[in-house]
Design a protein around this motif. Structure first.
Motif, PDB file in Angstrom:
ATOM      1  N   LYS A   4      26.095  50.116  49.714  1.00 51.62           N
ATOM      2  CA  LYS A   4      26.097  48.591  49.951  1.00 51.62           C
ATOM      3  C   LYS A   4      27.292  47.903  50.850  1.00 51.62           C
ATOM      4  O   LYS A   4      28.484  48.360  50.456  1.00 51.62           O
ATOM      5  CB  LYS A   4      26.023  48.157  48.526  1.00 51.62           C
ATOM      6  CG  LYS A   4      24.764  48.455  47.788  1.00 51.62           C
ATOM      7  CD  LYS A   4      23.426  48.221  48.258  1.00 51.62           C
ATOM      8  CE  LYS A   4      22.357  48.338  47.447  1.00 51.62           C
ATOM      9  NZ  LYS A   4      21.053  47.822  47.979  1.00 51.62           N
ATOM     10  N   LYS A   5      26.942  47.074  51.858  1.00 56.25           N
ATOM     11  CA  LYS A   5      27.823  46.481  52.483  1.00 56.25           C
ATOM     12  C   LYS A   5      28.508  44.938  51.810  1.00 56.25           C
ATOM     13  O   LYS A   5      27.775  44.491  51.425  1.00 56.25           O
ATOM     14  CB  LYS A   5      27.498  45.857  53.955  1.00 56.25           C
ATOM     15  CG  LYS A   5      27.147  47.487  54.866  1.00 56.25           C
ATOM     16  CD  LYS A   5      26.766  46.934  56.080  1.00 56.25           C
ATOM     17  CE  LYS A   5      26.323  48.137  57.142  1.00 56.25           C
ATOM     18  NZ  LYS A   5      25.824  47.786  58.297  1.00 56.25           N
ATOM     19  N   ILE A   6      29.762  44.853  51.819  1.00 52.52           N
ATOM     20  CA  ILE A   6      30.432  43.749  51.449  1.00 52.52           C
ATOM     21  C   ILE A   6      31.066  42.695  52.199  1.00 52.52           C
ATOM     22  O   ILE A   6      31.659  43.485  53.139  1.00 52.52           O
ATOM     23  CB  ILE A   6      31.374  44.363  49.916  1.00 52.52           C
ATOM     24  CG1 ILE A   6      31.980  43.240  49.445  1.00 52.52           C
ATOM     25  CG2 ILE A   6      32.277  45.192  50.646  1.00 52.52           C
ATOM     26  CD1 ILE A   6      32.611  43.595  48.147  1.00 52.52           C
ATOM     27  N   THR A   7      30.906  41.626  52.013  1.00 49.90           N
ATOM     28  CA  THR A   7      31.635  40.622  53.068  1.00 49.90           C
ATOM     29  C   THR A   7      32.347  39.560  52.099  1.00 49.90           C
ATOM     30  O   THR A   7      31.764  39.250  50.937  1.00 49.90           O
ATOM     31  CB  THR A   7      30.658  39.841  53.740  1.00 49.90           C
ATOM     32  OG1 THR A   7      30.504  40.834  54.832  1.00 49.90           O
ATOM     33  CG2 THR A   7      31.290  38.723  54.676  1.00 49.90           C
ATOM     34  N   TYR A   8      33.590  39.356  52.278  1.00 48.75           N
ATOM     35  CA  TYR A   8      34.235  38.426  51.733  1.00 48.75           C
ATOM     36  C   TYR A   8      34.406  36.994  52.403  1.00 48.75           C
ATOM     37  O   TYR A   8      34.392  36.895  53.784  1.00 48.75           O
ATOM     38  CB  TYR A   8      35.984  38.912  51.436  1.00 48.75           C
ATOM     39  CG  TYR A   8      35.814  39.689  50.633  1.00 48.75           C
ATOM     40  CD1 TYR A   8      36.406  39.453  49.209  1.00 48.75           C
ATOM     41  CD2 TYR A   8      36.026  41.146  50.760  1.00 48.75           C
ATOM     42  CE1 TYR A   8      36.658  40.355  48.374  1.00 48.75           C
ATOM     43  CE2 TYR A   8      36.070  41.920  49.850  1.00 48.75           C
ATOM     44  CZ  TYR A   8      36.450  41.710  48.370  1.00 48.75           C
ATOM     45  OH  TYR A   8      36.709  42.636  47.470  1.00 48.75           O
ATOM     46  N   LEU A   9      34.276  35.900  51.989  1.00 44.51           N
ATOM     47  CA  LEU A   9      34.280  34.381  52.271  1.00 44.51           C
ATOM     48  C   LEU A   9      35.519  34.015  51.694  1.00 44.51           C
ATOM     49  O   LEU A   9      35.464  33.475  50.498  1.00 44.51           O
ATOM     50  CB  LEU A   9      33.313  33.673  52.228  1.00 44.51           C
ATOM     51  CG  LEU A   9      31.664  34.439  52.820  1.00 44.51           C
ATOM     52  CD1 LEU A   9      30.701  33.358  52.426  1.00 44.51           C
ATOM     53  CD2 LEU A   9      31.938  34.718  54.190  1.00 44.51           C
ATOM     54  N   VAL A  10      36.697  33.482  52.469  1.00 46.06           N
ATOM     55  CA  VAL A  10      37.818  33.128  51.649  1.00 46.06           C
ATOM     56  C   VAL A  10      38.313  31.640  52.068  1.00 46.06           C
ATOM     57  O   VAL A  10      38.314  31.320  53.278  1.00 46.06           O
ATOM     58  CB  VAL A  10      38.948  34.079  52.282  1.00 46.06           C
ATOM     59  CG1 VAL A  10      40.184  33.662  51.390  1.00 46.06           C
ATOM     60  CG2 VAL A  10      38.888  35.574  52.057  1.00 46.06           C
ATOM     61  N   ASP A  11      38.204  30.829  51.029  1.00 46.28           N
ATOM     62  CA  ASP A  11      38.684  29.366  51.210  1.00 46.28           C
ATOM     63  C   ASP A  11      40.226  29.470  51.251  1.00 46.28           C
ATOM     64  O   ASP A  11      40.920  29.581  50.367  1.00 46.28           O
ATOM     65  CB  ASP A  11      38.220  28.745  49.924  1.00 46.28           C
ATOM     66  CG  ASP A  11      38.449  27.238  49.913  1.00 46.28           C
ATOM     67  OD1 ASP A  11      39.337  26.860  50.721  1.00 46.28           O
ATOM     68  OD2 ASP A  11      38.028  26.472  49.218  1.00 46.28           O
ATOM     69  N   GLY A  12      40.882  29.278  52.481  1.00 42.14           N
ATOM     70  CA  GLY A  12      42.106  29.444  52.579  1.00 42.14           C
ATOM     71  C   GLY A  12      42.991  28.302  51.912  1.00 42.14           C
ATOM     72  O   GLY A  12      44.293  28.975  51.390  1.00 42.14           O
ATOM     73  N   PHE A  13      42.695  27.245  51.786  1.00 40.41           N
ATOM     74  CA  PHE A  13      43.537  26.054  51.026  1.00 40.41           C
ATOM     75  C   PHE A  13      43.501  26.580  49.447  1.00 40.41           C
ATOM     76  O   PHE A  13      44.428  26.182  48.941  1.00 40.41           O
ATOM     77  CB  PHE A  13      42.962  24.881  51.435  1.00 40.41           C
ATOM     78  CG  PHE A  13      43.855  24.548  52.563  1.00 40.41           C
ATOM     79  CD1 PHE A  13      45.265  24.145  52.677  1.00 40.41           C
ATOM     80  CD2 PHE A  13      43.078  24.348  53.789  1.00 40.41           C
ATOM     81  CE1 PHE A  13      45.867  23.727  53.877  1.00 40.41           C
ATOM     82  CE2 PHE A  13      43.695  24.138  55.005  1.00 40.41           C
ATOM     83  CZ  PHE A  13      45.102  23.631  54.932  1.00 40.41           C
TER      84      PHE A  13
END
Length: 214
Positions: A4-13
């Protein structure tokens, strides 16, 4: 075993304030964060059933605080972003919005700047990566409740996909934790463990040095 492919979405602040507090608590350097290394180290926490996970992308959302009139602060941030991009992190820079607030006590207008576009950008990106079938698992690195509607929509529209939260240290939110497939909370020591080298040598052989105050 399927992959399975995994992607991260990072809230920088959201992450930055967590990293900053962790540094003070640990009395250690934490701001020169190797985001890719940190994300890779967490992958094993998000395995749906017995599936094998493979990192697809890391998206980092932030904005430069030009309104603070501190060029050194902005340059430090840009130096970190340049390193993150060199490691393969996909960076999206938004902006701070000016907002005038009328004070009911002094009858004066108080200028305020709010970084609001990041929430919308993350929400849209979450839908986009599922629509394009970029990944099977999305990890939101944030504790911001403004993301709750986006998560609910993703779960409704893409029931075969998985959405998790990786709450930055000190930023865990129980409301968000109940919405998704699961969640973890990043420990402060993980920040100090996953630091970029100093200097960081870019792929073009140029060097970026860690800011002295970090």
């Amino acid at each position: 075993m399927p992959t399975k492919k995994i992607t991260y979405l990072v809230d920088g602040f959201n992450l930055y304030h967590s990293v900053r507090k962790a540094g003070k608590q640990l009395k250690a350097s934490t701001k020169w964060l190797d985001l890719k290394s940190l994300c890779i180290s967490m992958i094993h926490n998000f395995k749906p059933k017995a599936d094998k996970l493979e990192l697809e992308n890391i998206y980092y959302f932030s904005a430069y605080a030009y309104h603070l009139n501190d060029p050194d602060m902005v340059q430090r941030h840009k130096s970190l972003v340049a390193c993150l991009e060199d490691t393969g992190v996909k960076v999206e820079i938004n902006r701070f919005k000016y907002k005038a607030i009328d004070c009911p006590f002094c009858n004066k207008t108080i200028p305020k700047y709010e970084e609001k576009e990041t929430d919308v950008s993350i929400a849209l990106k979450l839908q986009e990566i599922f629509i394009k079938d970029e990944c099977d698992v999305a990890i939101l690195v944030s504790g911001d409740t403004d993301l709750a509607p986006a998560v609910r929509l993703a779960i409704k529209l893409f029931p075969a996909k998985h959405t998790f939260f990786a709450f930055p240290a000190f930023r865990k939110n129980n409301e968000l934790a109940k919405l998704c497939s699961g969640s973890i909370t990043i420990k402060p020591k993980q920040y100090s463990k996953h630091q970029l080298p100093n200097p960081y040598i870019l792929q073009n052989s140029s060097k970026i040095f860690k800011p002295a105050s970090w």
